[in-house]
Design a protein around this motif. Structure first.
Motif, PDB file in Angstrom:
ATOM      1  N   ALA A  87      27.549  24.574 -37.056  1.00 40.31           N
ATOM      2  CA  ALA A  87      28.569  25.163 -37.924  1.00 40.31           C
ATOM      3  C   ALA A  87      28.070  26.373 -38.695  1.00 40.31           C
ATOM      4  O   ALA A  87      28.799  27.350 -38.880  1.00 40.31           O
ATOM      5  CB  ALA A  87      29.096  24.110 -38.893  1.00 40.31           C
ATOM      6  N   ALA A  88      26.835  26.341 -39.157  1.00 38.16           N
ATOM      7  CA  ALA A  88      26.320  27.442 -39.975  1.00 38.16           C
ATOM      8  C   ALA A  88      26.347  28.766 -39.210  1.00 38.16           C
ATOM      9  O   ALA A  88      26.662  29.823 -39.774  1.00 38.16           O
ATOM     10  CB  ALA A  88      24.906  27.125 -40.447  1.00 38.16           C
ATOM     11  N   GLN A  89      26.030  28.718 -37.919  1.00 38.51           N
ATOM     12  CA  GLN A  89      26.012  29.928 -37.105  1.00 38.51           C
ATOM     13  C   GLN A  89      27.402  30.282 -36.571  1.00 38.51           C
ATOM     14  O   GLN A  89      27.752  31.458 -36.429  1.00 38.51           O
ATOM     15  CB  GLN A  89      25.052  29.770 -35.922  1.00 38.51           C
ATOM     16  CG  GLN A  89      23.587  29.609 -36.293  1.00 38.51           C
ATOM     17  CD  GLN A  89      23.267  28.225 -36.836  1.00 38.51           C
ATOM     18  OE1 GLN A  89      23.865  27.240 -36.408  1.00 38.51           O
ATOM     19  NE2 GLN A  89      22.339  28.162 -37.781  1.00 38.51           N
ATOM     20  N   ARG A  90      28.176  29.268 -36.302  1.00 36.93           N
ATOM     21  CA  ARG A  90      29.455  29.475 -35.607  1.00 36.93           C
ATOM     22  C   ARG A  90      30.611  29.801 -36.550  1.00 36.93           C
ATOM     23  O   ARG A  90      31.547  30.514 -36.167  1.00 36.93           O
ATOM     24  CB  ARG A  90      29.765  28.198 -34.816  1.00 36.93           C
ATOM     25  CG  ARG A  90      31.091  28.195 -34.080  1.00 36.93           C
ATOM     26  CD  ARG A  90      31.096  29.141 -32.907  1.00 36.93           C
ATOM     27  NE  ARG A  90      32.433  29.186 -32.328  1.00 36.93           N
ATOM     28  CZ  ARG A  90      33.043  30.291 -31.953  1.00 36.93           C
ATOM     29  NH1 ARG A  90      32.457  31.464 -32.065  1.00 36.93           N
ATOM     30  NH2 ARG A  90      34.250  30.236 -31.452  1.00 36.93           N
ATOM     31  N   ALA A  91      30.558  29.330 -37.785  1.00 35.60           N
ATOM     32  CA  ALA A  91      31.706  29.383 -38.690  1.00 35.60           C
ATOM     33  C   ALA A  91      32.315  30.775 -38.864  1.00 35.60           C
ATOM     34  O   ALA A  91      33.545  30.936 -38.756  1.00 35.60           O
ATOM     35  CB  ALA A  91      31.344  28.781 -40.045  1.00 35.60           C
ATOM     36  N   PRO A  92      31.532  31.824 -39.152  1.00 32.93           N
ATOM     37  CA  PRO A  92      32.162  33.142 -39.370  1.00 32.93           C
ATOM     38  C   PRO A  92      32.902  33.662 -38.137  1.00 32.93           C
ATOM     39  O   PRO A  92      33.996  34.231 -38.257  1.00 32.93           O
ATOM     40  CB  PRO A  92      30.962  34.044 -39.715  1.00 32.93           C
ATOM     41  CG  PRO A  92      29.892  33.117 -40.178  1.00 32.93           C
ATOM     42  CD  PRO A  92      30.075  31.872 -39.368  1.00 32.93           C
ATOM     43  N   HIS A  93      32.335  33.463 -36.961  1.00 32.88           N
ATOM     44  CA  HIS A  93      32.982  33.916 -35.726  1.00 32.88           C
ATOM     45  C   HIS A  93      34.244  33.108 -35.452  1.00 32.88           C
ATOM     46  O   HIS A  93      35.269  33.657 -35.031  1.00 32.88           O
ATOM     47  CB  HIS A  93      32.010  33.789 -34.556  1.00 32.88           C
ATOM     48  CG  HIS A  93      30.698  34.462 -34.797  1.00 32.88           C
ATOM     49  ND1 HIS A  93      30.558  35.832 -34.839  1.00 32.88           N
ATOM     50  CD2 HIS A  93      29.460  33.948 -35.030  1.00 32.88           C
ATOM     51  CE1 HIS A  93      29.298  36.147 -35.075  1.00 32.88           C
ATOM     52  NE2 HIS A  93      28.612  35.018 -35.196  1.00 32.88           N
ATOM     53  N   HIS A 136      38.770  31.999 -27.591  1.00 26.46           N
ATOM     54  CA  HIS A 136      38.151  31.193 -28.651  1.00 26.46           C
ATOM     55  C   HIS A 136      37.410  29.994 -28.079  1.00 26.46           C
ATOM     56  O   HIS A 136      36.266  29.715 -28.449  1.00 26.46           O
ATOM     57  CB  HIS A 136      39.230  30.734 -29.629  1.00 26.46           C
ATOM     58  CG  HIS A 136      38.733  29.752 -30.642  1.00 26.46           C
ATOM     59  ND1 HIS A 136      37.711  30.028 -31.522  1.00 26.46           N
ATOM     60  CD2 HIS A 136      39.110  28.465 -30.900  1.00 26.46           C
ATOM     61  CE1 HIS A 136      37.496  28.970 -32.292  1.00 26.46           C
ATOM     62  NE2 HIS A 136      38.325  28.011 -31.918  1.00 26.46           N
ATOM     63  N   VAL A 137      38.052  29.284 -27.168  1.00 27.05           N
ATOM     64  CA  VAL A 137      37.410  28.107 -26.568  1.00 27.05           C
ATOM     65  C   VAL A 137      36.173  28.523 -25.779  1.00 27.05           C
ATOM     66  O   VAL A 137      35.134  27.855 -25.834  1.00 27.05           O
ATOM     67  CB  VAL A 137      38.401  27.334 -25.673  1.00 27.05           C
ATOM     68  CG1 VAL A 137      37.687  26.216 -24.918  1.00 27.05           C
ATOM     69  CG2 VAL A 137      39.538  26.751 -26.515  1.00 27.05           C
ATOM     70  N   ALA A 138      36.251  29.641 -25.069  1.00 27.81           N
ATOM     71  CA  ALA A 138      35.099  30.116 -24.296  1.00 27.81           C
ATOM     72  C   ALA A 138      33.932  30.461 -25.214  1.00 27.81           C
ATOM     73  O   ALA A 138      32.768  30.112 -24.921  1.00 27.81           O
ATOM     74  CB  ALA A 138      35.488  31.336 -23.469  1.00 27.81           C
ATOM     75  N   ALA A 139      34.212  31.121 -26.337  1.00 29.60           N
ATOM     76  CA  ALA A 139      33.150  31.469 -27.283  1.00 29.60           C
ATOM     77  C   ALA A 139      32.546  30.212 -27.912  1.00 29.60           C
ATOM     78  O   ALA A 139      31.325  30.107 -28.077  1.00 29.60           O
ATOM     79  CB  ALA A 139      33.702  32.392 -28.368  1.00 29.60           C
ATOM     80  N   ALA A 140      33.413  29.259 -28.256  1.00 31.00           N
ATOM     81  CA  ALA A 140      32.927  28.012 -28.837  1.00 31.00           C
ATOM     82  C   ALA A 140      32.069  27.239 -27.837  1.00 31.00           C
ATOM     83  O   ALA A 140      31.051  26.627 -28.207  1.00 31.00           O
ATOM     84  CB  ALA A 140      34.112  27.157 -29.288  1.00 31.00           C
ATOM     85  N   ALA A 141      32.465  27.269 -26.565  1.00 32.51           N
ATOM     86  CA  ALA A 141      31.693  26.574 -25.530  1.00 32.51           C
ATOM     87  C   ALA A 141      30.310  27.195 -25.374  1.00 32.51           C
ATOM     88  O   ALA A 141      29.305  26.471 -25.263  1.00 32.51           O
ATOM     89  CB  ALA A 141      32.445  26.610 -24.205  1.00 32.51           C
ATOM     90  N   ARG A 142      30.245  28.519 -25.356  1.00 33.29           N
ATOM     91  CA  ARG A 142      28.933  29.177 -25.228  1.00 33.29           C
ATOM     92  C   ARG A 142      28.016  28.798 -26.387  1.00 33.29           C
ATOM     93  O   ARG A 142      26.822  28.519 -26.191  1.00 33.29           O
ATOM     94  CB  ARG A 142      29.119  30.700 -25.172  1.00 33.29           C
ATOM     95  CG  ARG A 142      29.708  31.209 -23.868  1.00 33.29           C
ATOM     96  CD  ARG A 142      29.576  32.719 -23.749  1.00 33.29           C
ATOM     97  NE  ARG A 142      30.336  33.414 -24.790  1.00 33.29           N
ATOM     98  CZ  ARG A 142      31.606  33.780 -24.675  1.00 33.29           C
ATOM     99  NH1 ARG A 142      32.279  33.496 -23.570  1.00 33.29           N
ATOM    100  NH2 ARG A 142      32.217  34.422 -25.650  1.00 33.29           N
ATOM    101  N   ALA A 143      28.573  28.784 -27.589  1.00 32.84           N
ATOM    102  CA  ALA A 143      27.772  28.418 -28.761  1.00 32.84           C
ATOM    103  C   ALA A 143      27.323  26.967 -28.686  1.00 32.84           C
ATOM    104  O   ALA A 143      26.163  26.638 -28.962  1.00 32.84           O
ATOM    105  CB  ALA A 143      28.576  28.658 -30.032  1.00 32.84           C
ATOM    106  N   ALA A 144      28.237  26.081 -28.295  1.00 33.39           N
ATOM    107  CA  ALA A 144      27.904  24.651 -28.237  1.00 33.39           C
ATOM    108  C   ALA A 144      26.860  24.361 -27.173  1.00 33.39           C
ATOM    109  O   ALA A 144      25.964  23.542 -27.381  1.00 33.39           O
ATOM    110  CB  ALA A 144      29.166  23.838 -27.984  1.00 33.39           C
TER     111      ALA A 144
END
Length: 224
Positions: free
Chosen positions: A176-182, A209-217
């Motif tokens: 969450a700390a890295q992902r939250a702003p994006h 959005h889902v694609a970006a979240a998947a890459r981060a996860a």
């Protein structure tokens, strides 16, 4: 003289309420990382942690096992499940299908109150991010996606996605700390498309959005 009305509470009703309370708290502790992946969860330990008997704990463990939060291993019993690459990919494959459909429908059906609700959730998430309250950010992330599904007006989407967002919260909280702003910026783009009543743009925003979240996860959950 005022007549007193006796309230009768059945043992069964209390038992169900207690089970649900234990289930909600057990799920919360797993999702928030209080119980870490691979950690052993015995009935006795959980009963002590929650201050209850073992019966509601046993029932709650059955539910979280079915939901995928807990695994039953030989000679170890119940342990908190580990989010590996396969589990994360499967989760996001389903998210892409559900959330893009929900976004398109929301763009067709949203009214002014719906837009205000979505923007309020975005504002609260930005404030929580600025305060570095990432537990709250994770809660608001799931709340935002549930709200988009509510706005879609499709009851089947609500039913299918209900348990999924416990896992979305679990995955999001890790990074969450890295992902939250994006994530906040992506949510705003999605709300803009919904407000514009543009299903094509809303679907595209949800997919991105889902694609970006998947890459981060996937960066947080490599294959063991």
């Amino acid at each position: 003289m005022e007549q007193q009305v006796e309230v009768i509470r059945t043992i069964g009703a209390d038992h169900i309420a207690l089970r649900e309370q234990v289930l909600a708290e057990l799920r919360r502790r797993i999702v928030d990382g209080d119980y870490a992946p691979g950690e052993r969860l015995t009935e006795t330990r959980l009963a002590d942690d929650f201050g209850v008997s073992r019966n509601p704990v046993r029932e709650a463990l059955r539910v979280v096992e079915a939901e995928g939060f807990v695994e039953i291993l030989p000679r170890r019993g119940a342990v908190v499940a580990t989010l590996d690459e396969t589990a994360v990919r499967d989760l996001f494959a389903v998210r892409e299908q559900l959330e893009t459909l929900a976004a398109g429908l929301a763009a067709e059906r949203a009214d002014a109150d719906d837009i205000a609700r979505l923007r309020q959730l975005c504002a609260e998430a930005r404030a929580a991010t600025a305060a570095e309250n990432f537990d709250r950010v994770a809660e608001l992330n799931s709340a935002f996606h549930r709200a988009v599904i509510d706005v879609s007006g499709n009851r089947w989407l609500r039913s299918i996605s209900s348990s999924m967002y416990h896992h979305v919260h679990w995955v999001f909280r890790v990074g969450a700390a890295q992902r939250a702003p994006h994530s906040s910026e992506e949510h705003l783009r999605l709300v803009d498309a919904i407000e514009a009543a543009d299903p094509t743009a809303a679907t595209a925003a949800a997919r991105a959005h889902v694609a970006a979240a998947a890459r981060a996860a996937l960066g947080q959950h490599p294959t063991p």
